[in-house]
Design a protein around this motif. Structure first.
Motif, PDB file in Angstrom:
ATOM      1  N   ASP A  27       0.848  -1.184   0.000  1.00  0.00           N
ATOM      2  CA  ASP A  27       0.000   0.000   0.000  1.00  0.00           C
ATOM      3  C   ASP A  27       0.885   1.236   0.000  1.00  0.00           C
ATOM      4  OD1 ASP A  27      -2.289  -1.531   0.091  1.00  0.00           O
ATOM      5  OD2 ASP A  27      -2.390  -1.519   2.277  1.00  0.00           O
ATOM      6  N   GLY A  28       0.430   2.264  -0.659  1.00  0.00           N
ATOM      7  CA  GLY A  28       1.194   3.499  -0.688  1.00  0.00           C
ATOM      8  C   GLY A  28       0.760   4.375  -1.847  1.00  0.00           C
ATOM      9  N   PHE A  29       1.557   5.392  -2.090  1.00  0.00           N
ATOM     10  CA  PHE A  29       1.241   6.407  -3.087  1.00  0.00           C
ATOM     11  C   PHE A  29       0.996   5.820  -4.473  1.00  0.00           C
ATOM     12  CE2 PHE A  29       2.394   9.528  -6.283  1.00  0.00           C
ATOM     13  CZ  PHE A  29       1.717  10.667  -5.861  1.00  0.00           C
ATOM     14  N   THR A  30       1.913   4.977  -4.951  1.00  0.00           N
ATOM     15  CA  THR A  30       1.787   4.474  -6.325  1.00  0.00           C
ATOM     16  C   THR A  30       0.563   3.586  -6.494  1.00  0.00           C
ATOM     17  OG1 THR A  30       3.347   2.670  -5.898  1.00  0.00           O
ATOM     18  CG2 THR A  30       4.245   4.681  -6.865  1.00  0.00           C
ATOM     19  N   LYS A  31       0.234   2.802  -5.486  1.00  0.00           N
ATOM     20  CA  LYS A  31      -0.966   1.959  -5.556  1.00  0.00           C
ATOM     21  C   LYS A  31      -2.221   2.829  -5.523  1.00  0.00           C
ATOM     22  CE  LYS A  31      -3.185  -2.042  -3.417  1.00  0.00           C
ATOM     23  NZ  LYS A  31      -3.050  -3.049  -2.362  1.00  0.00           N
ATOM     24  N   LYS A  32      -2.243   3.795  -4.621  1.00  0.00           N
ATOM     25  CA  LYS A  32      -3.410   4.668  -4.455  1.00  0.00           C
ATOM     26  C   LYS A  32      -3.723   5.450  -5.728  1.00  0.00           C
ATOM     27  CE  LYS A  32      -5.197   8.391  -1.548  1.00  0.00           C
ATOM     28  NZ  LYS A  32      -4.950   9.227  -0.363  1.00  0.00           N
ATOM     29  N   TYR A  33      -2.679   5.920  -6.420  1.00  0.00           N
ATOM     30  CA  TYR A  33      -2.878   6.788  -7.583  1.00  0.00           C
ATOM     31  C   TYR A  33      -2.641   6.093  -8.926  1.00  0.00           C
ATOM     32  CZ  TYR A  33      -3.277  10.458  -4.160  1.00  0.00           C
ATOM     33  OH  TYR A  33      -3.695  11.223  -3.096  1.00  0.00           O
ATOM     34  N   GLY A  34      -2.479   4.783  -8.946  1.00  0.00           N
ATOM     35  CA  GLY A  34      -2.320   4.044 -10.200  1.00  0.00           C
ATOM     36  C   GLY A  34      -1.059   4.395 -10.965  1.00  0.00           C
ATOM     37  N   VAL A  35       0.006   4.656 -10.231  1.00  0.00           N
ATOM     38  CA  VAL A  35       1.284   5.034 -10.835  1.00  0.00           C
ATOM     39  C   VAL A  35       2.063   3.743 -11.081  1.00  0.00           C
ATOM     40  CG1 VAL A  35       3.379   6.390 -10.528  1.00  0.00           C
ATOM     41  CG2 VAL A  35       1.210   7.250  -9.649  1.00  0.00           C
ATOM     42  N   ASN A  36       2.035   3.238 -12.317  1.00  0.00           N
ATOM     43  CA  ASN A  36       2.607   1.907 -12.572  1.00  0.00           C
ATOM     44  C   ASN A  36       3.404   1.791 -13.864  1.00  0.00           C
ATOM     45  OD1 ASN A  36       0.616   1.942 -14.484  1.00  0.00           O
ATOM     46  ND2 ASN A  36      -0.684   0.443 -13.477  1.00  0.00           N
ATOM     47  N   ARG A  37       3.792   2.917 -14.454  1.00  0.00           N
ATOM     48  CA  ARG A  37       4.588   2.883 -15.684  1.00  0.00           C
ATOM     49  C   ARG A  37       5.968   3.478 -15.423  1.00  0.00           C
ATOM     50  NH1 ARG A  37       1.124   5.796 -20.159  1.00  0.00           N
ATOM     51  NH2 ARG A  37       2.974   5.289 -21.335  1.00  0.00           N
ATOM     52  N   LEU A  38       7.012   2.715 -15.703  1.00  0.00           N
ATOM     53  CA  LEU A  38       8.384   3.214 -15.586  1.00  0.00           C
ATOM     54  C   LEU A  38       8.662   4.086 -16.812  1.00  0.00           C
ATOM     55  CD1 LEU A  38      11.195   3.158 -14.209  1.00  0.00           C
ATOM     56  CD2 LEU A  38      11.717   1.185 -15.673  1.00  0.00           C
TER      57      LEU A  38
END
Length: 97
Positions: free
Chosen positions: A39-50
């Motif tokens: 859990d954290g920022f990237t999961k919460k905001y759908g940040v998943n592309r390098l």
């Protein structure tokens, strides 16, 4: 064996939400972001592309660079991404091989 450290930027999409991080295992860390393993920022905001990364053998330099980039205005971050990755492709596929 020389160790590598990576400063990286993840995005939710082109010009979307950005996340700046540092790691010693880029493949593992990006996989974790992509699969929401914590859990954290990237999961919460759908940040998943390098969308950008830089490699160095110096852990202190990597941490300094991460802190510097985090302080940059958003426009600077967008510019550094555009220089390396003008199409905003997900670079994870390139490094997975």
């Amino acid at each position: 064996m020389l160790k590598s450290y990576y400063v990286y930027i993840m995005a939710s999409g082109r010009n979307g939400t950005l996340y700046v991080g540092v790691t010693n295992d880029l493949l593992r860390r990006v996989y974790e972001h992509k699969n929401g393993t914590s859990d954290g920022f990237t999961k919460k905001y759908g940040v998943n592309r390098l969308v950008w990364f830089d490699e160095t053998p110096d852990v202190a330099a990597a941490i300094r660079r991460e802190k510097t980039i985090k302080r940059w205005p958003r426009a600077y971050k967008l510019n550094v991404i555009e220089e390396m990755n003008p199409q905003w492709r997900d670079l994870y596929e390139d490094i997975v091989g």
